[in-house]
Design a protein around this motif. Structure first.
Motif, short mmCIF file in Angstrom:
data_model
loop_
_atom_site.label_atom_id
_atom_site.label_comp_id
_atom_site.label_asym_id
_atom_site.label_seq_id
_atom_site.Cartn_x
_atom_site.Cartn_y
_atom_site.Cartn_z
N GLU A 8 49.69 83.22 83.94
CA GLU A 8 48.89 84.02 83.93
C GLU A 8 49.30 84.61 83.02
O GLU A 8 48.20 86.28 82.48
CB GLU A 8 48.33 84.76 85.06
N GLY A 9 50.59 85.10 82.47
CA GLY A 9 51.08 86.47 81.86
C GLY A 9 50.84 87.52 82.21
O GLY A 9 50.90 87.85 83.30
N PRO A 10 50.46 88.17 81.34
CA PRO A 10 50.41 88.59 80.01
C PRO A 10 51.91 88.07 79.04
O PRO A 10 53.07 88.07 79.34
CB PRO A 10 50.49 90.33 79.42
N VAL A 11 51.92 87.31 77.85
CA VAL A 11 52.78 87.11 76.88
C VAL A 11 53.29 87.61 75.30
O VAL A 11 51.84 87.58 75.28
CB VAL A 11 52.69 85.32 76.81
N THR A 12 54.35 88.65 75.79
CA THR A 12 54.64 89.30 74.84
C THR A 12 55.49 88.72 73.80
O THR A 12 56.39 88.67 74.53
CB THR A 12 54.55 90.61 75.18
N LEU A 13 55.44 88.36 72.60
CA LEU A 13 56.07 87.96 71.46
C LEU A 13 56.85 88.46 69.79
O LEU A 13 55.45 89.18 70.01
CB LEU A 13 55.33 86.38 71.19
N PHE A 89 42.77 80.25 76.85
CA PHE A 89 42.33 79.41 78.79
C PHE A 89 42.82 78.31 78.75
O PHE A 89 41.61 77.33 77.63
CB PHE A 89 40.26 79.90 78.61
N CYS A 90 42.48 77.56 79.22
CA CYS A 90 42.75 75.98 79.56
C CYS A 90 41.49 75.62 80.42
O CYS A 90 41.02 76.38 81.74
CB CYS A 90 44.13 75.79 80.23
N ALA A 91 41.22 74.19 80.18
CA ALA A 91 40.10 74.04 80.93
C ALA A 91 40.03 72.67 80.54
O ALA A 91 39.72 71.31 79.72
CB ALA A 91 38.39 74.37 80.03
N LEU A 92 39.20 72.31 81.91
CA LEU A 92 39.37 70.56 82.01
C LEU A 92 37.81 70.23 82.32
O LEU A 92 36.38 71.16 82.67
CB LEU A 92 40.16 69.80 82.87
N ARG A 93 36.79 68.49 82.03
CA ARG A 93 35.75 68.57 81.82
C ARG A 93 35.75 67.28 83.00
O ARG A 93 36.52 66.46 82.24
CB ARG A 93 34.94 68.59 81.36
N ARG A 94 34.94 66.60 83.56
CA ARG A 94 34.81 65.36 83.68
C ARG A 94 34.01 64.47 83.09
O ARG A 94 32.61 65.12 83.50
CB ARG A 94 34.33 65.37 85.80
N ASP A 95 34.01 63.54 83.00
CA ASP A 95 33.41 63.47 82.06
C ASP A 95 33.21 61.93 82.56
O ASP A 95 33.51 60.83 82.51
CB ASP A 95 34.50 62.46 80.27
N GLY A 108 42.95 82.26 82.75
CA GLY A 108 42.96 82.78 81.07
C GLY A 108 45.12 83.32 80.84
O GLY A 108 45.67 84.10 82.21
N THR A 109 45.43 83.15 79.44
CA THR A 109 46.43 84.07 79.25
C THR A 109 46.38 85.23 78.14
O THR A 109 46.39 84.45 77.17
CB THR A 109 47.41 83.34 79.58
N GLN A 110 46.58 85.91 78.51
CA GLN A 110 46.38 87.13 77.20
C GLN A 110 47.84 86.98 76.61
O GLN A 110 49.00 87.20 77.09
CB GLN A 110 46.32 88.89 78.18
N LEU A 111 48.22 87.29 75.28
CA LEU A 111 48.84 86.22 74.45
C LEU A 111 49.09 88.41 73.47
O LEU A 111 47.63 88.09 72.59
CB LEU A 111 49.04 85.20 73.55
N THR A 112 49.94 88.56 73.35
CA THR A 112 50.49 90.19 72.41
C THR A 112 51.24 89.61 71.30
O THR A 112 52.11 89.19 71.59
CB THR A 112 49.90 91.51 72.67
N VAL A 113 51.11 89.81 70.26
CA VAL A 113 51.99 89.36 69.89
C VAL A 113 52.22 90.16 68.89
O VAL A 113 51.71 91.10 67.63
CB VAL A 113 51.86 88.14 68.11
N TRP A 114 53.46 90.79 67.97
CA TRP A 114 53.68 91.89 67.41
C TRP A 114 54.65 91.57 66.37
O TRP A 114 55.56 90.83 66.15
CB TRP A 114 55.06 93.24 68.31
N PRO A 115 54.62 92.53 64.80
CA PRO A 115 54.98 92.26 63.70
C PRO A 115 56.01 92.54 63.80
O PRO A 115 56.85 93.65 64.63
CB PRO A 115 54.26 93.30 62.53
#
Lengths: 115, 117
Positions: A8-13, A89-95, A108-115
């Motif tokens: 779930e994050g958030p992920v900060t890199l 977001f990761c998702a699946l579909r039944r085919d 959902g996973t919030q990603l924030t990237v800092w300079p």
């Protein structure tokens, strides 16, 4: 029932760091798997997909491999950029049957990237 | 090629009112799906329409309904609005062709942000 569980994050890199966002799924049969990205104020954009075991989806430096033995589809990128900041977001579909229009999403996973 | 268009972009309503949201799919696409996105529940499937018929339905109360027109444009309606209906409503279009194996992809619009006061 079908479901997706993702980190779930958030992920900060920092820029140029390595990214992994974990995703596991529960489903009957052989689902297709997807990663979508959502930028602020926008809808979802398809990032990559895989439709069968051992398939690797890739796009814009992102990769994910469909692992049936571990029911996983982890998203990776070797060197992130500030412009990658978004919600993933990761998702699946039944085919099968009439289910091609229905996706099951992770939280959902919030990603924030800092300079 | 134009993408998926949703109107309006923002809506503010009060409890008890009803609301209609519109979605125009990509030209040539015959399937339209609707999703509700909230911070608490995430993204949840509402329903899918194909050739003016509901093909799939999620687990939402009957207050949520939809329809599709002969030109594939779709509307969803929420009656007797509740505070918990505040959400971003996303629609997605696809060809709708049921053929396996499939290369089917969903293309999403930018959504309608509904606020219920």
């Amino acid at each position: 029932g079908d479901s997706v569980t993702q980190m779930e994050g958030p992920v900060t890199l920092s820029e140029e760091a390595f990214l992994t966002i974990n995703c596991t799924y529960t489903a009957t049969g052989y689902p297709s798997l997807f990663w979508y990205v959502q930028y602020p104020g926008e809808g979802l954009q398809l990032l990559l997909k895989a439709t069968k075991a051992d398939d690797k989806g890739s796009n814009k430096g992102f990769e994910a491999t469909y692992r049936k033995e571990t029911t996983s589809f982890h998203l990776e990128k070797g060197s992130v950029q500030v412009s990658d900041s978004a919600v993933y977001f990761c998702a699946l579909r039944r085919d099968r049957g009439s289910t091609l229009g229905r996706l099951y999403f992770g939280r959902g996973t919030q990603l924030t990237v800092w300079p | 090629k134009a993408g998926v268009t949703q109107t309006p972009r923002y809506l503010i309503k009060t409890r008890g009112q009803q609301v209609t949201l519109s979605c125009s799919p990509i030209s040539g696409h015959r399937s339209v799906s609707w999703y509700q996105q909230t911070p608490g529940q995430g993204l949840q499937f509402l329903f899918e329409y194909f050739s003016e018929t509901q093909r799939n339905k999620g687990n939402f109360p009957g207050r949520f309904s939809g329809r599709q027109f002969s030109n594939s444009r779709s509307e969803m309606n929420v009656s007797t609005l509740e505070l918990g209906d505040s959400a971003l409503y996303l629609c997605a279009s696809s060809s709708g062709i049921l053929q396996l194996p499939t290369n089917e992809k969903l293309f999403f619009g930018s959504g309608t942000q509904l606020s219920v006061l």
